[in-house]
Write a protein that holds these residues in place. Structure first.
Motif, PDB file in Angstrom:
ATOM      1  N   GLU A  30       9.803  11.133   2.888  1.00 37.70           N
ATOM      2  CA  GLU A  30       9.967  11.465   1.466  1.00 37.70           C
ATOM      3  C   GLU A  30       9.537  10.291   0.595  1.00 37.70           C
ATOM      4  OE1 GLU A  30      10.825  14.290   0.152  1.00 37.70           O
ATOM      5  OE2 GLU A  30      11.556  15.438   1.865  1.00 37.70           O
ATOM      6  N   LYS A  31       8.243   9.996   0.630  1.00 37.41           N
ATOM      7  CA  LYS A  31       7.681   8.913  -0.180  1.00 37.41           C
ATOM      8  C   LYS A  31       6.259   9.266  -0.567  1.00 37.41           C
ATOM      9  CE  LYS A  31      10.077   4.700   1.393  1.00 37.41           C
ATOM     10  NZ  LYS A  31       9.869   3.332   1.906  1.00 37.41           N
ATOM     11  N   GLY A  32       5.810   8.656  -1.674  1.00 32.61           N
ATOM     12  CA  GLY A  32       4.400   8.560  -2.034  1.00 32.61           C
ATOM     13  C   GLY A  32       3.537   9.760  -1.755  1.00 32.61           C
ATOM     14  N   ASN A  33       2.412   9.513  -1.119  1.00 34.88           N
ATOM     15  CA  ASN A  33       1.374  10.529  -0.915  1.00 34.88           C
ATOM     16  C   ASN A  33       1.617  11.299   0.379  1.00 34.88           C
ATOM     17  OD1 ASN A  33       0.900   8.136   0.542  1.00 34.88           O
ATOM     18  ND2 ASN A  33      -1.246   8.655   0.846  1.00 34.88           N
ATOM     19  N   ARG A  34       2.766  11.923   0.509  1.00 34.11           N
ATOM     20  CA  ARG A  34       3.144  12.565   1.768  1.00 34.11           C
ATOM     21  C   ARG A  34       2.282  13.775   2.114  1.00 34.11           C
ATOM     22  NH1 ARG A  34       7.435  16.595   0.659  1.00 34.11           N
ATOM     23  NH2 ARG A  34       8.091  16.291   2.825  1.00 34.11           N
ATOM     24  N   ARG A  35       1.567  14.340   1.120  1.00 31.41           N
ATOM     25  CA  ARG A  35       0.648  15.446   1.394  1.00 31.41           C
ATOM     26  C   ARG A  35      -0.740  14.948   1.798  1.00 31.41           C
ATOM     27  NH1 ARG A  35       2.674  20.286  -0.334  1.00 31.41           N
ATOM     28  NH2 ARG A  35       4.533  20.154  -1.655  1.00 31.41           N
ATOM     29  N   ARG A  36      -1.032  13.696   1.474  1.00 35.28           N
ATOM     30  CA  ARG A  36      -2.371  13.149   1.736  1.00 35.28           C
ATOM     31  C   ARG A  36      -2.225  11.714   2.264  1.00 35.28           C
ATOM     32  NH1 ARG A  36      -7.296  14.902  -0.527  1.00 35.28           N
ATOM     33  NH2 ARG A  36      -8.976  13.390  -0.302  1.00 35.28           N
TER      34      ARG A  36
ATOM     35  N   GLN B 232       1.854   4.752  -2.666  1.00 32.93           N
ATOM     36  CA  GLN B 232       1.190   4.975  -3.940  1.00 32.93           C
ATOM     37  C   GLN B 232       0.425   3.713  -4.291  1.00 32.93           C
ATOM     38  OE1 GLN B 232       4.967   6.256  -6.023  1.00 32.93           O
ATOM     39  NE2 GLN B 232       3.558   7.706  -6.978  1.00 32.93           N
ATOM     40  N   THR B 233      -0.705   3.866  -4.948  1.00 33.16           N
ATOM     41  CA  THR B 233      -1.539   2.725  -5.284  1.00 33.16           C
ATOM     42  C   THR B 233      -0.742   1.681  -6.065  1.00 33.16           C
ATOM     43  OG1 THR B 233      -3.503   4.126  -5.350  1.00 33.16           O
ATOM     44  CG2 THR B 233      -3.643   1.989  -6.456  1.00 33.16           C
ATOM     45  N   GLY B 234      -0.791   0.438  -5.564  1.00 33.06           N
ATOM     46  CA  GLY B 234      -0.141  -0.664  -6.253  1.00 33.06           C
ATOM     47  C   GLY B 234       1.355  -0.753  -6.055  1.00 33.06           C
TER      48      GLY B 234
ATOM     49  N   ILE C 122       1.434  -0.220   4.915  1.00 30.54           N
ATOM     50  CA  ILE C 122       0.268   0.657   4.962  1.00 30.54           C
ATOM     51  C   ILE C 122      -0.753   0.065   5.932  1.00 30.54           C
ATOM     52  CG2 ILE C 122       0.635   1.364   2.562  1.00 30.54           C
ATOM     53  CD1 ILE C 122      -1.974  -0.113   1.879  1.00 30.54           C
ATOM     54  N   ASP C 123      -1.828   0.815   6.176  1.00 31.74           N
ATOM     55  CA  ASP C 123      -2.950   0.388   7.013  1.00 31.74           C
ATOM     56  C   ASP C 123      -2.511   0.023   8.431  1.00 31.74           C
ATOM     57  OD1 ASP C 123      -4.419   0.783   4.765  1.00 31.74           O
ATOM     58  OD2 ASP C 123      -5.043  -1.285   4.481  1.00 31.74           O
ATOM     59  N   PRO C 124      -1.911   0.957   9.165  1.00 27.37           N
ATOM     60  CA  PRO C 124      -1.484   0.641  10.527  1.00 27.37           C
ATOM     61  C   PRO C 124      -2.654   0.561  11.500  1.00 27.37           C
ATOM     62  CG  PRO C 124      -1.154   2.966  10.095  1.00 27.37           C
ATOM     63  CD  PRO C 124      -1.600   2.353   8.793  1.00 27.37           C
ATOM     64  N   ALA C 125      -2.514  -0.300  12.493  1.00 28.07           N
ATOM     65  CA  ALA C 125      -3.453  -0.375  13.605  1.00 28.07           C
ATOM     66  C   ALA C 125      -2.649  -0.592  14.880  1.00 28.07           C
ATOM     67  CB  ALA C 125      -4.462  -1.503  13.409  1.00 28.07           C
TER      68      ALA C 125
ATOM     69  N   GLY D 295      -0.376  -4.014   6.866  1.00 25.42           N
ATOM     70  CA  GLY D 295      -0.187  -4.860   5.695  1.00 25.42           C
ATOM     71  C   GLY D 295      -1.284  -4.732   4.664  1.00 25.42           C
ATOM     72  N   SER D 296      -0.898  -4.999   3.421  1.00 27.09           N
ATOM     73  CA  SER D 296      -1.815  -4.947   2.295  1.00 27.09           C
ATOM     74  C   SER D 296      -1.236  -5.764   1.151  1.00 27.09           C
ATOM     75  CB  SER D 296      -2.017  -3.492   1.845  1.00 27.09           C
ATOM     76  OG  SER D 296      -2.821  -3.431   0.688  1.00 27.09           O
ATOM     77  N   PHE D 297      -2.022  -6.738   0.646  1.00 32.64           N
ATOM     78  CA  PHE D 297      -1.617  -7.575  -0.484  1.00 32.64           C
ATOM     79  C   PHE D 297      -0.250  -8.223  -0.192  1.00 32.64           C
ATOM     80  CE2 PHE D 297      -5.102  -5.228  -1.934  1.00 32.64           C
ATOM     81  CZ  PHE D 297      -5.574  -5.745  -3.121  1.00 32.64           C
TER      82      PHE D 297
END
Length: 335
Positions: A89-95, A116-118, A163-166, A181-183
């Motif tokens: 239940e967060k952010g862009n859960r549909r995409r 979500q961006t930012g 975000i950005d998992p590997a 990780g991101s920023f």
């Protein structure tokens, strides 16, 4: 340090006419090879070879899955990972963003991001299936949370963006790891259990891989780990990736580029070809904007070699002759 050959594959996206080129924005260097076309649109691609076919997943509604007999296509959409919105239940859960697909213990796994961006209120989810084509995927929900949610107050989740998992398996001991990780505080690596849950979740084994200590803006993201004895390679994207039509172009050199460092241990420390630590802002540029055509390459992955085919570095980028509303995917073979 790993060097790229001249071979490559681009996954094209056909758009409206490109913005006129500005020499202060676009590089016309020929230091990097032009990619070869692959004929599919993709942002943050992940590619897996299985049963003499290639499978590609990308960020998008329910995480689309494509299959092709060769890396240059033709690609056929065969389904999606998720049957509806993510259970997170967060952010862009549909995409969901930036998925990665892996084969582990006789099962396929897909790690994905919701955010979500930012924003740092993000999560990395996990789904699994016994087949890439049956559509019988199970969404297991969140593996880690940042911002809010269970465990988000525990280091390093309290200082990072999930975000950005590997996914990477250390060939020396067979142990699985998650890079993300991101920023914010950069890119981390977390040890996983055999069931791909976080090892010791109240005090996880965490390796800080990439960081920019002296800059307010810290645009490192999209990690990937690979191994070629005796070195481990920590790959990442640096710079601005997208939304150029909405937010404008950065100064030349501040757009996405593909960077790497190496170490003799999966836990690091990782350094670039000049010996600078990736935790001190290091990172050798392996592939950047070039020819006035390739712009902002990133979102990388490494496809292991098989038979006569060497390892392949794949990535997305903007083709300046097409447009900037979305990125395209490319690949270059590694020696």
């Amino acid at each position: 340090m790993v060097r790229l050959t001249l071979l490559g594959l681009v996954l094209w996206l056909y758009l409206a006419a490109a913005t006129p080129l500005n020499p202060h924005v676009f590089s016309d260097t020929t230091d990097y090879p032009l990619p070869n076309p692959g004929n599919i649109a993709a942002h943050d691609p992940s590619i897996l070879e299985y049963n003499n076919n290639f499978y590609l997943i990308k960020g998008g509604v329910r995480i689309p899955i494509f299959r092709a007999p060769k890396l240059d296509g033709p690609w056929t959409r065969i389904g999606t990972v998720l049957h509806g919105p993510s259970t997170i239940e967060k952010g862009n859960r549909r995409r969901p963003w930036a998925p990665t697909v892996a084969w582990w213990n006789n099962r396929f796994y897909c790690f994905y991001s919701v955010s979500q961006t930012g924003k740092r209120n993000s999560a990395i989810g996990l789904a699994s299936s016994d087949s890439l084509e049956s559509g019988a995927w199970t969404d297991h929900g969140a593996l880690i949370h940042t911002g809010t949610g269970p465990g988000s107050d525990i280091y390093p989740f309290n200082v990072t963006n999930a975000i950005d998992p590997a996914f990477f398996v250390d060939l020396d001991n067979g142990k699985p790891y998650l890079q993300y990780g991101s920023f914010w505080d950069g890119i981390f690596q977390i040890a996983l259990n055999d069931d791909l849950s976080v090892g010791n979740p109240t005090n996880p084994t965490a390796d800080h891989l990439v960081y920019l200590p002296d800059e307010k803006r810290k645009p490192n993201e999209g990690p990937f780990m690979s191994h070629r004895a005796p070195f481990y390679y920590a790959w990442f994207s640096h710079g601005k990736c997208c939304r150029f039509e909405d937010m404008g172009f950065p100064e030349k050199g501040n757009e996405y580029s593909i960077r790497v460092g190496r170490a003799t241990n999966v836990h690091g420390p990782f350094v670039d070809r000049d010996g600078k630590s990736l935790l001190e802002g290091g990172g050798s540029i392996v592939y950047g904007s070039s020819h006035g055509e390739v712009y902002a390459p990133g979102g990388i992955g490494i496809l292991p070699g098989a038979g006569d085919r060497p390892d392949v570095l794949y990535y997305h980028y903007h083709n300046t002759s097409i447009g900037f509303k979305q990125e395209v995917c490319a690949q270059d073979t590694l020696p």
